[in-house]
Design a protein around this motif. Structure first.
Motif, PDB file in Angstrom:
ATOM      1  N   GLN A 112       0.822  -1.222   0.000  1.00  0.00           N
ATOM      2  CA  GLN A 112       0.000   0.000   0.000  1.00  0.00           C
ATOM      3  C   GLN A 112       0.853   1.268   0.000  1.00  0.00           C
ATOM      4  N   PHE A 113       2.149   1.124   0.324  1.00  0.00           N
ATOM      5  CA  PHE A 113       2.983   2.323   0.455  1.00  0.00           C
ATOM      6  C   PHE A 113       3.865   2.624  -0.753  1.00  0.00           C
ATOM      7  N   ILE A 114       3.969   1.685  -1.691  1.00  0.00           N
ATOM      8  CA  ILE A 114       4.638   1.989  -2.962  1.00  0.00           C
ATOM      9  C   ILE A 114       3.708   1.516  -4.070  1.00  0.00           C
ATOM     10  N   GLN A 115       3.375   2.439  -4.944  1.00  0.00           N
ATOM     11  CA  GLN A 115       2.342   2.146  -5.940  1.00  0.00           C
ATOM     12  C   GLN A 115       2.896   2.369  -7.347  1.00  0.00           C
ATOM     13  N   PRO A 116       2.279   1.729  -8.328  1.00  0.00           N
ATOM     14  CA  PRO A 116       2.658   2.009  -9.712  1.00  0.00           C
ATOM     15  C   PRO A 116       2.592   3.515  -9.971  1.00  0.00           C
ATOM     16  N   GLY A 117       3.592   4.029 -10.644  1.00  0.00           N
ATOM     17  CA  GLY A 117       3.629   5.467 -10.926  1.00  0.00           C
ATOM     18  C   GLY A 117       4.406   6.281  -9.920  1.00  0.00           C
ATOM     19  N   ASP A 118       4.683   5.711  -8.744  1.00  0.00           N
ATOM     20  CA  ASP A 118       5.520   6.448  -7.791  1.00  0.00           C
ATOM     21  C   ASP A 118       6.918   6.662  -8.379  1.00  0.00           C
ATOM     22  N   ASN A 119       7.518   7.797  -8.022  1.00  0.00           N
ATOM     23  CA  ASN A 119       8.893   8.099  -8.422  1.00  0.00           C
ATOM     24  C   ASN A 119       9.717   8.178  -7.137  1.00  0.00           C
ATOM     25  N   ILE A 120      10.499   7.150  -6.896  1.00  0.00           N
ATOM     26  CA  ILE A 120      11.054   6.900  -5.570  1.00  0.00           C
ATOM     27  C   ILE A 120      12.517   7.313  -5.487  1.00  0.00           C
ATOM     28  N   LEU A 121      12.825   8.072  -4.447  1.00  0.00           N
ATOM     29  CA  LEU A 121      14.225   8.350  -4.097  1.00  0.00           C
ATOM     30  C   LEU A 121      14.611   7.416  -2.957  1.00  0.00           C
ATOM     31  N   ILE A 122      15.589   6.559  -3.198  1.00  0.00           N
ATOM     32  CA  ILE A 122      16.081   5.632  -2.176  1.00  0.00           C
ATOM     33  C   ILE A 122      17.212   6.318  -1.401  1.00  0.00           C
ATOM     34  N   ILE A 123      17.104   6.291  -0.082  1.00  0.00           N
ATOM     35  CA  ILE A 123      18.124   6.889   0.790  1.00  0.00           C
ATOM     36  C   ILE A 123      18.689   5.803   1.699  1.00  0.00           C
ATOM     37  N   ASP A 124      20.014   5.819   1.908  1.00  0.00           N
ATOM     38  CA  ASP A 124      20.569   4.933   2.936  1.00  0.00           C
ATOM     39  C   ASP A 124      21.776   5.581   3.579  1.00  0.00           C
ATOM     40  N   ASP A 125      22.104   5.105   4.768  1.00  0.00           N
ATOM     41  CA  ASP A 125      23.232   5.690   5.496  1.00  0.00           C
ATOM     42  C   ASP A 125      24.569   5.288   4.875  1.00  0.00           C
ATOM     43  N   PHE A 126      24.709   3.998   4.524  1.00  0.00           N
ATOM     44  CA  PHE A 126      25.973   3.510   3.967  1.00  0.00           C
ATOM     45  C   PHE A 126      25.735   2.809   2.648  1.00  0.00           C
ATOM     46  N   LEU A 127      26.689   2.925   1.760  1.00  0.00           N
ATOM     47  CA  LEU A 127      26.736   2.070   0.572  1.00  0.00           C
ATOM     48  C   LEU A 127      28.063   1.322   0.617  1.00  0.00           C
ATOM     49  N   ALA A 128      27.963   0.010   0.780  1.00  0.00           N
ATOM     50  CA  ALA A 128      29.171  -0.835   0.829  1.00  0.00           C
ATOM     51  C   ALA A 128      29.174  -1.711  -0.425  1.00  0.00           C
ATOM     52  N   ASN A 129      28.618  -2.895  -0.320  1.00  0.00           N
ATOM     53  CA  ASN A 129      28.573  -3.779  -1.492  1.00  0.00           C
ATOM     54  C   ASN A 129      27.265  -3.677  -2.266  1.00  0.00           C
ATOM     55  N   GLY A 130      26.382  -2.841  -1.812  1.00  0.00           N
ATOM     56  CA  GLY A 130      25.171  -2.569  -2.576  1.00  0.00           C
ATOM     57  C   GLY A 130      24.042  -3.556  -2.369  1.00  0.00           C
ATOM     58  N   GLU A 131      24.188  -4.435  -1.391  1.00  0.00           N
ATOM     59  CA  GLU A 131      23.149  -5.453  -1.165  1.00  0.00           C
ATOM     60  C   GLU A 131      21.826  -4.822  -0.728  1.00  0.00           C
ATOM     61  N   ALA A 132      21.884  -3.935   0.231  1.00  0.00           N
ATOM     62  CA  ALA A 132      20.650  -3.304   0.710  1.00  0.00           C
ATOM     63  C   ALA A 132      20.036  -2.438  -0.390  1.00  0.00           C
ATOM     64  N   ALA A 133      20.880  -1.690  -1.085  1.00  0.00           N
ATOM     65  CA  ALA A 133      20.379  -0.838  -2.175  1.00  0.00           C
ATOM     66  C   ALA A 133      19.711  -1.691  -3.250  1.00  0.00           C
ATOM     67  N   GLY A 134      20.338  -2.811  -3.595  1.00  0.00           N
ATOM     68  CA  GLY A 134      19.764  -3.684  -4.615  1.00  0.00           C
ATOM     69  C   GLY A 134      18.415  -4.236  -4.199  1.00  0.00           C
ATOM     70  N   ALA A 135      18.279  -4.554  -2.924  1.00  0.00           N
ATOM     71  CA  ALA A 135      17.002  -5.072  -2.424  1.00  0.00           C
ATOM     72  C   ALA A 135      15.928  -3.981  -2.447  1.00  0.00           C
ATOM     73  N   LEU A 136      16.288  -2.755  -2.095  1.00  0.00           N
ATOM     74  CA  LEU A 136      15.321  -1.650  -2.146  1.00  0.00           C
ATOM     75  C   LEU A 136      14.900  -1.369  -3.593  1.00  0.00           C
ATOM     76  N   ILE A 137      15.842  -1.433  -4.514  1.00  0.00           N
ATOM     77  CA  ILE A 137      15.512  -1.264  -5.939  1.00  0.00           C
ATOM     78  C   ILE A 137      14.538  -2.352  -6.377  1.00  0.00           C
ATOM     79  N   SER A 138      14.804  -3.584  -5.965  1.00  0.00           N
ATOM     80  CA  SER A 138      13.926  -4.693  -6.343  1.00  0.00           C
ATOM     81  C   SER A 138      12.500  -4.451  -5.848  1.00  0.00           C
ATOM     82  N   ILE A 139      12.375  -3.964  -4.623  1.00  0.00           N
ATOM     83  CA  ILE A 139      11.039  -3.691  -4.063  1.00  0.00           C
ATOM     84  C   ILE A 139      10.315  -2.616  -4.883  1.00  0.00           C
ATOM     85  N   VAL A 140      11.028  -1.563  -5.245  1.00  0.00           N
ATOM     86  CA  VAL A 140      10.409  -0.490  -6.050  1.00  0.00           C
ATOM     87  C   VAL A 140       9.950  -1.053  -7.397  1.00  0.00           C
TER      88      VAL A 140
END
Ligand code: G4P
Ligand code: NA
Ligand code: NA
Length: 193
Positions: A112-140
């Motif tokens: 219910q919190f991410i819908q088709p048409g949303d334009n999402i800015l992903i924010i995170d504290d650290f970027l290391a190997n990109g695992e968390a970022a990749g998972a957030l991208i997958s969810i979007v």
């Protein structure tokens, strides 16, 4: 972002060649004034992108994400870390592999919190190997929403995440980019590196 870099130099500790401890202002105690400035800076970098929501991962991404969302006048959503793989059909989920723990965990967001048409800015504290970022991208992308880009507070440029994301053509805006933590010395990457 000089304010952040100076904070890292004065209060950050290079715990090893690849781990930076920033518990004094980001990962345990939080500096609210710094978070306000971080929010303004991410807004300045993405202000033309028609952001509809900010997405992060609990817990340390929440403070910078909320301050960023405030500047865009949009909600901030945080993915929750889930211990079970139990399937429920109203959740968008993705796996995050942790190198330090050598284990895979699920993160989830209610659809219910991410819908088709949303334009999402992903924010995170650290970027290391990109695992968390990749998972957030997958969810979007599961939600059929768009990833406008990623805003990272501290990028460890010597690890693979930034180059993986850029090779996938995602826009990555990092407020501090660390080239090396060798021998307890924090060295930033130049803007050209
Ligand atoms: P790894 O790639 O370096 O192995 O990290 P891993 O995926 O295992 O991530 C473990 C946690 O450590 C993540 O936070 C991540 O953001 C954070 N992290 C990665 N590199 C550093 C670093 O150099 N310094 C600090 N302080 N943290 C780092 P998390 O478990 O999601 O925790 P939190 O968001 O609740 O703080
Ligand atoms: Na963390
Ligand atoms: Na994090």
């Amino acid at each position: 972002m000089d304010l952040l870099k100076n904070k890292i130099l004065s209060e950050g500790i290079a715990l090893s060649d690849n781990v930076l401890k920033v518990d004094k202002f980001l990962n345990h105690q939080i500096d609210p004034e710094l978070m306000v400035e971080i929010g303004k800076e991410f807004h300045a970098r993405f202000k033309d992108d028609k952001i509809t929501k900010v997405l992060t991962l609990e817990s340390s991404g929440i403070a910078p994400a909320v301050m960023t969302a405030l500047n865009f006048n949009v909600p901030a959503v945080f993915a929750r870390k889930r211990k079970s793989l139990t399937f429920t059909n109203d959740l968008l989920s993705a796996q995050v592999f942790s190198y330090t723990k050598q284990e895979t965990n699920m993160i989830s967001v209610s659809n219910q919190f991410i819908q088709p048409g949303d334009n999402i800015l992903i924010i995170d504290d650290f970027l290391a190997n990109g695992e968390a970022a990749g998972a957030l991208i997958s969810i979007v992308e599961q939600a059929e929403a768009n990833v406008a880009g990623l805003g990272i507070v501290i990028e460890k440029s010597f690890q693979s995440g930034a180059s993986i994301l850029k090779n996938r053509n995602y826009r990555v805006e990092s407020l501090a980019r660390i080239k090396s933590l060798t021998d307890g010395t924090i060295t930033f990457a130049e803007d050209t590196e």
